[in-house]
Scaffold this motif. Structure first.
Motif, PDB file in Angstrom:
ATOM      1  N   LEU A   4      34.782  35.242  38.548  1.00 21.07           N
ATOM      2  CA  LEU A   4      33.385  35.701  38.472  1.00 21.07           C
ATOM      3  C   LEU A   4      33.839  36.704  37.378  1.00 21.07           C
ATOM      4  O   LEU A   4      35.132  37.636  37.790  1.00 21.07           O
ATOM      5  CB  LEU A   4      33.170  37.257  39.508  1.00 21.07           C
ATOM      6  CG  LEU A   4      32.131  36.364  41.243  1.00 21.07           C
ATOM      7  CD1 LEU A   4      31.774  37.144  42.275  1.00 21.07           C
ATOM      8  CD2 LEU A   4      30.813  35.382  40.443  1.00 21.07           C
ATOM      9  N   VAL A   5      33.347  37.520  36.893  1.00 23.46           N
ATOM     10  CA  VAL A   5      34.022  38.172  35.437  1.00 23.46           C
ATOM     11  C   VAL A   5      32.848  39.980  35.001  1.00 23.46           C
ATOM     12  O   VAL A   5      31.873  39.733  34.475  1.00 23.46           O
ATOM     13  CB  VAL A   5      33.607  37.544  33.781  1.00 23.46           C
ATOM     14  CG1 VAL A   5      34.819  38.417  32.726  1.00 23.46           C
ATOM     15  CG2 VAL A   5      35.300  35.995  34.835  1.00 23.46           C
ATOM     16  N   GLU A   6      33.498  40.897  35.562  1.00 26.83           N
ATOM     17  CA  GLU A   6      33.025  42.166  34.590  1.00 26.83           C
ATOM     18  C   GLU A   6      32.936  42.386  33.871  1.00 26.83           C
ATOM     19  O   GLU A   6      34.179  42.527  33.521  1.00 26.83           O
ATOM     20  CB  GLU A   6      33.658  43.003  36.129  1.00 26.83           C
ATOM     21  CG  GLU A   6      32.845  42.616  37.961  1.00 26.83           C
ATOM     22  CD  GLU A   6      34.372  41.719  38.502  1.00 26.83           C
ATOM     23  OE1 GLU A   6      33.907  41.998  39.902  1.00 26.83           O
ATOM     24  OE2 GLU A   6      35.337  41.545  37.309  1.00 26.83           O
ATOM     25  N   SER A   7      32.006  42.847  33.156  1.00 25.52           N
ATOM     26  CA  SER A   7      32.752  43.586  32.010  1.00 25.52           C
ATOM     27  C   SER A   7      31.292  45.371  32.064  1.00 25.52           C
ATOM     28  O   SER A   7      30.485  44.824  32.520  1.00 25.52           O
ATOM     29  CB  SER A   7      31.738  42.982  30.364  1.00 25.52           C
ATOM     30  OG  SER A   7      30.654  42.222  30.850  1.00 25.52           O
ATOM     31  N   GLY A   8      31.640  45.693  31.033  1.00 28.66           N
ATOM     32  CA  GLY A   8      30.359  46.880  30.621  1.00 28.66           C
ATOM     33  C   GLY A   8      31.085  47.985  31.311  1.00 28.66           C
ATOM     34  O   GLY A   8      30.296  49.363  30.218  1.00 28.66           O
ATOM     35  N   GLY A   9      32.368  48.030  31.414  1.00 27.95           N
ATOM     36  CA  GLY A   9      33.269  49.378  32.149  1.00 27.95           C
ATOM     37  C   GLY A   9      32.880  50.392  30.736  1.00 27.95           C
ATOM     38  O   GLY A   9      33.517  49.831  29.751  1.00 27.95           O
ATOM     39  N   GLY A  10      33.283  51.790  31.509  1.00 29.54           N
ATOM     40  CA  GLY A  10      34.221  52.380  30.085  1.00 29.54           C
ATOM     41  C   GLY A  10      34.073  54.053  30.107  1.00 29.54           C
ATOM     42  O   GLY A  10      34.283  54.134  31.696  1.00 29.54           O
ATOM     43  N   ALA A  24      29.385  34.176  36.393  1.00 30.29           N
ATOM     44  CA  ALA A  24      29.692  33.464  37.999  1.00 30.29           C
ATOM     45  C   ALA A  24      30.080  31.776  37.481  1.00 30.29           C
ATOM     46  O   ALA A  24      29.559  32.308  36.027  1.00 30.29           O
ATOM     47  CB  ALA A  24      28.924  33.566  38.547  1.00 30.29           C
ATOM     48  N   SER A  25      30.858  31.137  37.096  1.00 34.39           N
ATOM     49  CA  SER A  25      31.132  29.799  35.996  1.00 34.39           C
ATOM     50  C   SER A  25      32.155  29.228  37.342  1.00 34.39           C
ATOM     51  O   SER A  25      32.761  29.777  37.956  1.00 34.39           O
ATOM     52  CB  SER A  25      32.329  30.267  35.285  1.00 34.39           C
ATOM     53  OG  SER A  25      33.332  30.818  35.362  1.00 34.39           O
ATOM     54  N   GLY A  26      32.030  28.200  37.144  1.00 33.03           N
ATOM     55  CA  GLY A  26      32.775  26.893  38.065  1.00 33.03           C
ATOM     56  C   GLY A  26      32.154  25.949  38.930  1.00 33.03           C
ATOM     57  O   GLY A  26      30.519  26.125  37.999  1.00 33.03           O
ATOM     58  N   SER A  27      32.176  25.746  39.939  1.00 38.29           N
ATOM     59  CA  SER A  27      32.009  24.160  40.411  1.00 38.29           C
ATOM     60  C   SER A  27      30.082  25.544  40.999  1.00 38.29           C
ATOM     61  O   SER A  27      30.915  25.550  43.035  1.00 38.29           O
ATOM     62  CB  SER A  27      32.597  23.666  41.200  1.00 38.29           C
ATOM     63  OG  SER A  27      33.488  22.807  39.781  1.00 38.29           O
ATOM     64  N   ILE A  28      29.716  25.405  40.562  1.00 36.15           N
ATOM     65  CA  ILE A  28      28.456  26.477  41.928  1.00 36.15           C
ATOM     66  C   ILE A  28      27.648  25.966  41.651  1.00 36.15           C
ATOM     67  O   ILE A  28      26.678  25.421  40.644  1.00 36.15           O
ATOM     68  CB  ILE A  28      28.156  27.646  41.090  1.00 36.15           C
ATOM     69  CG1 ILE A  28      29.517  28.774  40.401  1.00 36.15           C
ATOM     70  CG2 ILE A  28      26.785  28.455  41.273  1.00 36.15           C
ATOM     71  CD1 ILE A  28      29.131  30.231  39.500  1.00 36.15           C
ATOM     72  N   PHE A  29      27.262  25.595  42.795  1.00 38.02           N
ATOM     73  CA  PHE A  29      25.472  24.681  43.373  1.00 38.02           C
ATOM     74  C   PHE A  29      24.764  26.192  43.333  1.00 38.02           C
ATOM     75  O   PHE A  29      23.121  25.549  43.140  1.00 38.02           O
ATOM     76  CB  PHE A  29      25.616  24.103  44.152  1.00 38.02           C
ATOM     77  CG  PHE A  29      24.879  23.088  44.806  1.00 38.02           C
ATOM     78  CD1 PHE A  29      23.846  21.904  43.559  1.00 38.02           C
ATOM     79  CD2 PHE A  29      23.533  23.370  45.821  1.00 38.02           C
ATOM     80  CE1 PHE A  29      22.989  20.982  44.534  1.00 38.02           C
ATOM     81  CE2 PHE A  29      22.684  22.788  46.330  1.00 38.02           C
ATOM     82  CZ  PHE A  29      21.934  22.166  44.909  1.00 38.02           C
ATOM     83  N   ILE A 110      32.927  33.438  49.532  1.00 38.59           N
ATOM     84  CA  ILE A 110      32.522  35.128  49.319  1.00 38.59           C
ATOM     85  C   ILE A 110      34.332  35.209  47.899  1.00 38.59           C
ATOM     86  O   ILE A 110      35.153  34.444  48.154  1.00 38.59           O
ATOM     87  CB  ILE A 110      32.758  35.457  49.811  1.00 38.59           C
ATOM     88  CG1 ILE A 110      31.843  35.686  51.162  1.00 38.59           C
ATOM     89  CG2 ILE A 110      32.719  36.943  49.099  1.00 38.59           C
ATOM     90  CD1 ILE A 110      30.840  35.971  50.560  1.00 38.59           C
ATOM     91  N   TYR A 111      33.384  35.509  47.036  1.00 35.48           N
ATOM     92  CA  TYR A 111      33.879  35.477  45.957  1.00 35.48           C
ATOM     93  C   TYR A 111      33.932  36.972  45.133  1.00 35.48           C
ATOM     94  O   TYR A 111      33.166  37.911  45.380  1.00 35.48           O
ATOM     95  CB  TYR A 111      33.875  34.860  44.947  1.00 35.48           C
ATOM     96  CG  TYR A 111      34.518  33.216  45.447  1.00 35.48           C
ATOM     97  CD1 TYR A 111      35.487  32.627  44.948  1.00 35.48           C
ATOM     98  CD2 TYR A 111      33.277  32.662  45.336  1.00 35.48           C
ATOM     99  CE1 TYR A 111      36.249  31.174  44.951  1.00 35.48           C
ATOM    100  CE2 TYR A 111      33.766  31.190  45.677  1.00 35.48           C
ATOM    101  CZ  TYR A 111      34.758  30.339  45.397  1.00 35.48           C
ATOM    102  OH  TYR A 111      35.345  29.706  46.527  1.00 35.48           O
ATOM    103  N   TRP A 112      34.976  37.259  44.579  1.00 41.89           N
ATOM    104  CA  TRP A 112      35.462  38.779  44.410  1.00 41.89           C
ATOM    105  C   TRP A 112      35.333  38.862  42.939  1.00 41.89           C
ATOM    106  O   TRP A 112      36.606  38.214  42.458  1.00 41.89           O
ATOM    107  CB  TRP A 112      36.217  39.956  44.532  1.00 41.89           C
ATOM    108  CG  TRP A 112      35.588  39.951  46.208  1.00 41.89           C
ATOM    109  CD1 TRP A 112      36.030  38.446  47.469  1.00 41.89           C
ATOM    110  CD2 TRP A 112      35.289  41.034  46.751  1.00 41.89           C
ATOM    111  NE1 TRP A 112      35.197  40.250  48.131  1.00 41.89           N
ATOM    112  CE2 TRP A 112      35.155  40.756  48.198  1.00 41.89           C
ATOM    113  CE3 TRP A 112      34.664  42.409  46.268  1.00 41.89           C
ATOM    114  CZ2 TRP A 112      34.597  42.091  48.628  1.00 41.89           C
ATOM    115  CZ3 TRP A 112      34.158  43.227  46.413  1.00 41.89           C
ATOM    116  CH2 TRP A 112      33.638  42.823  48.064  1.00 41.89           C
ATOM    117  N   GLY A 113      35.478  39.452  41.861  1.00 37.02           N
ATOM    118  CA  GLY A 113      35.427  39.610  40.455  1.00 37.02           C
ATOM    119  C   GLY A 113      36.779  40.387  40.134  1.00 37.02           C
ATOM    120  O   GLY A 113      37.375  40.625  41.313  1.00 37.02           O
TER     121      GLY A 113
END
Length: 122
Positions: A4-10, A24-29, A110-113
């Motif tokens: 999981l990759v977050e973006s947009g902060g500042g 989210a990316s990877g082996s996702i069903f 469960i996954y976290w960025g």
């Protein structure tokens, strides 16, 4: 493996807006609920907003009416639109997702960025 990759902060002034993204990316069903959490220095990580696979949402009281969580299932991406930002919104914002992994015996994990910094200051 899932990432999981977050973006947009500042950095934004009080009253301003930001839009966070979580891809989210990877082996996702399948992805079940997705959520945004935040953690300020010296504070416990807290739930900000959550959205289910059926698009039901819930928010912590301090952001109701100001933040909106949404998701694009085709892109495996969640968003957090943050309006009328206040200094107390300053924190590292983390994306969270319950993922059904594409394996021989599928299992939800469960996954976290890694988090994205949001700073609200003049």
């Amino acid at each position: 493996q899932v990432q999981l990759v977050e973006s947009g902060g500042g950095l934004v002034q009080p009253g301003g807006s930001l839009r966070l993204s979580c891809a989210a990316s990877g082996s996702i069903f399948k992805i079940y609920a997705m959520g945004w959490f935040r953690q300020a220095p010296g504070k416990q990580r807290e739930l900000v907003a959550i959205i289910t696979s059926g698009d039901r949402t819930n928010y912590t009281d301090s952001v109701k009416g100001r933040f909106t969580i949404s998701r694009d299932n085709a892109k495996n991406t969640a968003y957090l639109q943050m309006n009328s930002l206040k200094p107390e919104d300053t924190a590292v914002y983390y994306c969270n997702a319950g993922v059904l992994i594409d394996t021989i015996v599928p299992k939800e994990s469960i996954y976290w960025g890694q988090g994205t910094q949001v700073t609200v200051s003049s």
